[in-house]
Enzyme design. Structure first.
Site, short mmCIF file in Angstrom:
data_model
loop_
_atom_site.label_atom_id
_atom_site.label_comp_id
_atom_site.label_asym_id
_atom_site.label_seq_id
_atom_site.Cartn_x
_atom_site.Cartn_y
_atom_site.Cartn_z
N HIS A 24 0.81 -1.23 0.00
CA HIS A 24 0.00 0.00 0.00
C HIS A 24 0.85 1.28 0.00
O HIS A 24 0.70 2.17 0.82
CB HIS A 24 -1.11 0.00 1.05
CG HIS A 24 -0.72 -0.11 2.51
ND1 HIS A 24 0.33 0.57 3.08
CD2 HIS A 24 -1.30 -0.79 3.53
CE1 HIS A 24 0.38 0.30 4.38
NE2 HIS A 24 -0.60 -0.53 4.66
N HIS A 78 -5.75 -8.45 14.71
CA HIS A 78 -5.77 -7.22 13.89
C HIS A 78 -6.56 -7.51 12.61
O HIS A 78 -6.38 -8.56 11.99
CB HIS A 78 -4.31 -6.85 13.57
CG HIS A 78 -4.12 -5.65 12.72
ND1 HIS A 78 -4.98 -4.59 12.67
CD2 HIS A 78 -3.10 -5.34 11.86
CE1 HIS A 78 -4.51 -3.69 11.83
NE2 HIS A 78 -3.38 -4.12 11.31
N GLU A 80 -6.58 -5.72 9.68
CA GLU A 80 -6.06 -5.34 8.35
C GLU A 80 -5.89 -6.61 7.50
O GLU A 80 -5.53 -7.68 8.00
CB GLU A 80 -4.74 -4.57 8.45
CG GLU A 80 -4.40 -3.90 7.12
CD GLU A 80 -3.36 -2.80 7.21
OE1 GLU A 80 -2.74 -2.60 8.28
OE2 GLU A 80 -3.16 -2.12 6.18
N ASP A 82 -3.99 -7.98 5.37
CA ASP A 82 -2.82 -8.84 5.24
C ASP A 82 -2.83 -9.94 6.31
O ASP A 82 -2.13 -10.94 6.19
CB ASP A 82 -1.50 -8.05 5.26
CG ASP A 82 -1.40 -7.05 6.39
OD1 ASP A 82 -2.43 -6.54 6.84
OD2 ASP A 82 -0.27 -6.76 6.82
N HIS A 145 -1.87 -0.40 15.11
CA HIS A 145 -2.10 0.88 14.48
C HIS A 145 -3.50 1.04 13.91
O HIS A 145 -3.76 2.02 13.20
CB HIS A 145 -1.05 1.11 13.39
CG HIS A 145 -1.22 0.20 12.22
ND1 HIS A 145 -1.49 0.69 10.96
CD2 HIS A 145 -1.22 -1.13 12.10
CE1 HIS A 145 -1.61 -0.31 10.12
NE2 HIS A 145 -1.44 -1.42 10.78
N ASP A 164 1.26 -6.11 14.38
CA ASP A 164 2.21 -5.37 13.52
C ASP A 164 3.39 -4.79 14.31
O ASP A 164 4.44 -4.51 13.73
CB ASP A 164 1.49 -4.21 12.82
CG ASP A 164 0.69 -4.67 11.61
OD1 ASP A 164 1.13 -5.62 10.93
OD2 ASP A 164 -0.36 -4.07 11.34
N TYR A 191 9.82 0.13 8.98
CA TYR A 191 8.46 -0.27 9.34
C TYR A 191 7.88 0.72 10.37
O TYR A 191 6.76 1.21 10.23
CB TYR A 191 8.46 -1.70 9.91
CG TYR A 191 7.08 -2.27 9.98
CD1 TYR A 191 6.57 -3.03 8.94
CD2 TYR A 191 6.26 -2.03 11.07
CE1 TYR A 191 5.28 -3.54 8.99
CE2 TYR A 191 4.98 -2.52 11.13
CZ TYR A 191 4.49 -3.28 10.08
OH TYR A 191 3.22 -3.76 10.13
N HIS A 224 4.95 -9.65 10.98
CA HIS A 224 5.80 -9.54 9.79
C HIS A 224 7.26 -9.71 10.21
O HIS A 224 7.68 -9.13 11.21
CB HIS A 224 5.67 -8.16 9.13
CG HIS A 224 4.30 -7.81 8.65
ND1 HIS A 224 3.74 -8.37 7.54
CD2 HIS A 224 3.38 -6.94 9.13
CE1 HIS A 224 2.52 -7.86 7.35
NE2 HIS A 224 2.28 -6.99 8.31
FE1 FEO Z 1 -1.73 -3.43 9.89
FE2 FEO Z 1 0.32 -5.99 8.80
O1 FEO Z 1 -1.26 -4.98 8.96
#
Ligand code: FEO
Length: 395
Positions: A24, A78, A80, A82, A145, A164, A191, A224
């Site tokens: 993104h 989370h 999001e 991903d 976040h 994250d 990051y 991640h």
């Molecule tokens: Fe906020 Fe890795 O997604």
């Protein structure tokens, strides 16, 4: 990525996305991973999923350890996508009625992403769930976040699933900090700068709270990148340092240019800063990705921004950079604008407005030159560089 054992009965079962190069708008030249974790206990538990396109690989990794249908609990730290877009496939496989634990905001947000009426179990901050021999405690980390974000802490193993936070977009053969050493920190810094910088005050509060609680953390498992098992305290301390954004004797001269006039100004400003002992460099916005520049912004004390005037406005890449930087809320920066123009010359005024909105300390109205910079104009640029250098802290 093959399953990796983290502790007795705890495995990393996520996947590696070797080929992603744009996340993104964030450049991911070294790919990334979507981490998910499996706990084998009386209640077999999966923590987080992966991007939908990697769901089969996640299920194959789980299957190497246990039949996915035996999973009892799903935890979503989370929303999001991903981490959650694999949920429809995973829930279908493990059983649509299996309890899905998430924060209250997680339930709201997941419901807005997926139409399935899953068996949501919204948890309170501090709530503990027994898995059998082990228990996990949920910690709400709102706006770190997303509003739904939370951590899951395994009490017996002192292991934190941090979503994250503490992550890095890095894909490689290494799985742990001790396999990579300090080479992982530039990835963690990028990051932090691009994802977490706006929430730096919340990070400082969270670290204070965790310290007050005396929570011992032996392993940090982010969603991640690599897992911090050798020295998790080091990345926590580094997060505190990054969050404070204390100014350093480092300056970025960020610009774009049409016919090399603004470029010449940037190089003279950076040269004058360097002569004064500042770690300074000119950065051309069409040669350097915005997400790499923001990584440098994190610990720079001064940000100078230059643009030609194009059609009464900013050069588009400069506008893009200013919008991106403003959203990330860097703090404690001194600043000044500069730019060249042909006839109308609005760029310096427009940059100034953006820098003011970012609450940067604009210590000089900047330099604005028509057409080609002459010797007098370049001398003004050098003077600007020296003035910035004098305003930066000595080290
Ligand atoms: Fe906020 Fe890795 O997604």
């Amino acid at each position: 990525m093959e399953p990796v054992k983290l502790a007795e009965g705890i495995f990393a079962v996520g996947v590696t996305d070797w080929n992603i190069r744009d996340f993104h708008g964030y450049s991911t030249y070294e790919g990334t991973t979507y981490n998910a974790y499996l706990i084998l206990d009386e209640k077999i538990t999966l923590i987080d999923t992966v991007k939908a396109s990697f769901s089969d690989q996640l299920l194959a990794n789980i299957s190497a350890i246990v039949d996915p249908r035996k999973i009892d609990y799903m935890i979503s730290n989370h929303t999001e996508m991903d981490h959650s877009s694999g949920l429809p496939r995973v829930m279908h496989r493990i059983g649509e009625d299996k309890p899905l634990f998430c924060s209250k905001m997680g339930e709201k947000n997941l419901s807005k992403h997926y139409p399935q009426k899953w068996n949501y179990k919204a948890v309170e901050n501090g709530e503990t769930l027994s898995l059998g021999k082990r228990s996990v405690t949920f910690m709400e980390t709102r706006m770190l976040h997303w509003p739904d974000s939370m951590f899951t802490y395994v009490n017996e193993d002192k292991l934190l699933f941090s979503s994250d936070a503490f992550g890095q977009h890095y894909a490689g053969p290494e799985k742990f900090d001790d396999q990579m050493g300090d080479d992982i920190f530039p990835h963690a810094k990028k990051y932090f700068a691009n994802i977490l910088m706006p929430y730096a005050p919340l990070i400082l509060k969270l670290v204070d709270k965790v310290t007050e609680m005396g929570l011992q953390i032996d392993t940090i498992c982010p969603d991640h990148g690599i897992i911090w098992r050798k020295d998790p305290a080091k990345i926590i301390k580094t997060y505190v340092k990054w969050s404070k954004m204390e100014p350093t004797r480092k300056a970025l001269v960020v610009y774009d240019t049409m016919w090399h006039s603004t470029e010449a100004m940037a190089e003279v400003i950076a040269g004058a800063l360097t002569e004064e002992g500042v770690n300074a460099k000119p950065i051309h916005l069409r040669k350097c990705h915005r997400s790499n520049i923001i990584t440098e912004v994190l610990d720079a004390g001064a940000i100078l921004v230059g643009s030609p005037t194009l059609n009464n406005g900013l050069f588009p890449t400069v506008a893009d950079f200013l919008v991106y930087m403003k959203g990330l809320k860097p703090q404690n920066k001194i600043s000044a604008p500069f730019g060249s123009y042909g006839w109308s010359g609005e760029s310096v005024k427009l940059i100034t407005k953006e820098l003011e909105e970012m609450k940067f300390d604009i210590i000089d109205p900047g330099v604005r030159l028509q057409y080609r910079p002459d010797a007098e104009g370049l001398a003004a640029c050098a003077t600007l560089g020296k003035k910035i250098a004098q305003a930066l802290p000595e080290e």
